[in-house]
Design a protein around this motif. Sequence first.
Motif, short mmCIF file in Angstrom:
data_model
loop_
_atom_site.label_atom_id
_atom_site.label_comp_id
_atom_site.label_asym_id
_atom_site.label_seq_id
_atom_site.Cartn_x
_atom_site.Cartn_y
_atom_site.Cartn_z
N ASP A 80 -60.92 -6.47 -42.99
CA ASP A 80 -61.18 -5.82 -41.83
C ASP A 80 -62.26 -6.87 -41.04
O ASP A 80 -62.31 -6.55 -39.84
N ALA A 81 -62.57 -7.87 -41.64
CA ALA A 81 -63.53 -8.92 -41.07
C ALA A 81 -62.48 -9.76 -39.76
O ALA A 81 -63.15 -9.87 -38.80
N LEU A 82 -61.18 -9.82 -40.25
CA LEU A 82 -60.32 -10.34 -39.16
C LEU A 82 -59.99 -9.34 -38.09
O LEU A 82 -59.92 -9.62 -36.86
N THR A 83 -59.46 -8.24 -38.76
CA THR A 83 -58.99 -7.13 -37.63
C THR A 83 -59.95 -6.23 -36.67
O THR A 83 -59.72 -5.90 -35.81
N GLY A 84 -61.27 -6.10 -37.42
CA GLY A 84 -62.11 -5.50 -36.84
C GLY A 84 -62.48 -5.79 -35.32
O GLY A 84 -62.70 -4.91 -34.58
N PRO A 85 -62.79 -6.89 -35.05
CA PRO A 85 -63.19 -7.52 -33.80
C PRO A 85 -62.17 -6.76 -32.54
O PRO A 85 -62.31 -6.79 -31.40
#
Length: 231
Positions: A80-85
């Motif tokens: 999620d840290a990659l896709t969240g933004p």
Amino acid sequence: MPEPLKLQGIPASAGYAEGPLFNLDPVVARYKGKATAADERLALETAIGTATGRLANLIQATDGDAADILEFQLAMLEDDALTGPAFAAIAAGQPADAAWRQALDAEIVGYETSDQDYFRARAADMRDIRDQVLRALTADSAAAAPTGAIFYGEDIAPTRFLETDWSAGGGIALKAGSTASHVAMLARSRGVPMIVGLGASPADLAGVALLDAEHGGIVLRPTRAEVEAFR
């Protein structure tokens, strides 16, 4: 007939190859924007799912260092840290393709400028992740290369390398690339001739190429005498 073109690079994986030149540099496909932010989010979720499934299938078909590379990519896509933004940018009104590219490009810069070799080597994996999802968003599949092709372009994605059947020959000639890249490592382990660092060259190159990855050279548009001498 145009004159032969001889380029010099750096050997990354030793060997020789003769075959049709295949252009790796992608043709940018156009993304069709959706009506609502919810639809844009669904489009990105679907594209990520497509890329994730492709990686999972590749992992089942490989092992060793190749599996490690693919498992890293899969873990990143599930983070999620990659896709969240990207999803946050969609919620703010951006289309899915622009949101994904913006989010991944920011990550890629961080990897490329790292002072640690491990992270710099992973930059190519991040570009691969970015481009897999963008292709899924635009329903754009990578063009099929002819058997025994010499792949020529800026760089080659690890997944492209692993999906190629090298048993019939072929090789890799890159304008950029690195002898320390994951693809170079894979090429050496599989005996695929590869050179990097060719630099800029004329556009629209085609035809037969002679790849000398022992000395780092490639001949484009060779004469019949050069082909015979090479063989």
